[in-house]
Design an enzyme around this catalytic site. Structure first.
Site, PDB file in Angstrom:
ATOM      1  N   ASP A  65      -2.546   1.150   2.818  1.00 13.22           N
ATOM      2  CA  ASP A  65      -1.603   2.220   3.109  1.00 13.22           C
ATOM      3  C   ASP A  65      -2.190   3.526   2.599  1.00 13.22           C
ATOM      4  OD1 ASP A  65      -1.263   1.640   0.415  1.00 13.22           O
ATOM      5  OD2 ASP A  65       0.909   1.551   0.485  1.00 13.22           O
ATOM      6  N   TYR A  67      -3.147   6.989   0.595  1.00 14.43           N
ATOM      7  CA  TYR A  67      -3.161   7.354  -0.819  1.00 14.43           C
ATOM      8  C   TYR A  67      -1.794   7.919  -1.200  1.00 14.43           C
ATOM      9  CZ  TYR A  67      -8.287   7.095  -0.428  1.00 14.43           C
ATOM     10  OH  TYR A  67      -9.580   6.681  -0.217  1.00 14.43           O
ATOM     11  N   PHE A  78      -8.821   5.696   3.843  1.00 15.07           N
ATOM     12  CA  PHE A  78      -9.845   5.938   2.819  1.00 15.07           C
ATOM     13  C   PHE A  78     -10.295   7.399   2.734  1.00 15.07           C
ATOM     14  CE2 PHE A  78     -10.567   1.370   3.897  1.00 15.07           C
ATOM     15  CZ  PHE A  78     -10.201   0.836   2.671  1.00 15.07           C
ATOM     16  N   HIS A 187     -12.104  -6.115  -0.701  1.00 14.29           N
ATOM     17  CA  HIS A 187     -11.683  -4.712  -0.666  1.00 14.29           C
ATOM     18  C   HIS A 187     -12.592  -3.878  -1.576  1.00 14.29           C
ATOM     19  CE1 HIS A 187      -9.052  -1.191  -1.159  1.00 14.29           C
ATOM     20  NE2 HIS A 187      -8.536  -1.550   0.001  1.00 14.29           N
TER      21      HIS A 187
END
Length: 220
Positions: A65, A67, A78, A187
């Site tokens: 999701d 930031y 990202f 991740h």
């Protein structure tokens, strides 16, 4: 429902806007933005789609999701705007890019430079409340984004899917691996990057595949 989104995605997802889950999601999101800080800015919710028309996509990267800190999320997974300090996951991604490709470290974390080359930077959940990660998960976004990915995979051939972590794998579980290259890794967060994200070499592997498909590689 009139949804402002890039034209090719509008066509691909037209029936989703009329489904009950999307009406409920829309109501929830509008109330959330009205009641407190929510990211990204409302006009950037569909930025990932807007930056990448369906026919121009070469690579798909799925985040979790947005930031949840002020001034960070810009609608691309990202990514942060120029001048914003690199969040830890982004720092690790760019380290792997440099280690993998030899590219110099970038001076900013704005990944729109990837999006303009055909990299779809899509979060599985498209909004989040300030300071509360995953606060908008389970509200309907995942139904939309997983459908978007599935229909993209059906509409195109020879795409590269870079799936980092279990959430990304879940959103892309229906991607046909006979028609596309699917690469998985942990991740890139500091908690898991050392378990196999570092050294995965996804960026050169993606480019090698694109070249094999007669496509130009991504300038990572």
């Amino acid at each position: 429902m009139n949804v402002k989104i890039e034209e090719s995605w509008q066509r691909l997802l037209a029936d989703e806007w009329e489904k009950p889950y999307f009406a409920s999601l829309t109501q929830f999101v509008r109330a959330a933005y009205a009641s407190g800080p929510v990211f990204p800015p409302a006009g950037r919710i569909f930025a990932a789609f807007d930056a990448c028309p369906v026919e121009k996509i070469k690579v798909v990267i799925i985040g979790q999701d947005p930031y949840h800190g002020p001034g960070q999320a810009n609608g691309l997974c990202f990514s942060v705007n120029p001048g914003v300090p690199f969040p830890p996951s982004l720092r690790n991604i760019l380290k792997e890019v440099s280690d993998d490709t030899g590219a110099p470290a970038p001076t900013n974390g704005d990944l729109s430079r990837w999006a303009t080359q055909g990299v779809l930077l899509l979060n599985s959940t498209l909004t989040v409340a300030q300071g509360s990660p995953k606060s908008h998960s389970g509200r309907g976004w995942e139904a939309l984004t997983s459908t978007a990915v599935q229909r993209l995979s059906e509409a195109r051939n020879g795409l590269v899917f870079l799936l980092w972590g279990s959430d990304a794998a879940r959103i892309c579980e229906h991607v046909d691996r006979r028609r596309h290259l699917v690469l998985t890794a942990p991740h890139p967060s500091p908690l898991s990057a050392y378990r196999g994200f570092f050294g995965c070499r996804h960026f050169t592997k993606a480019n090698e595949y694109l070249i094999s498909q007669g496509l130009s590689p991504i300038n990572w």
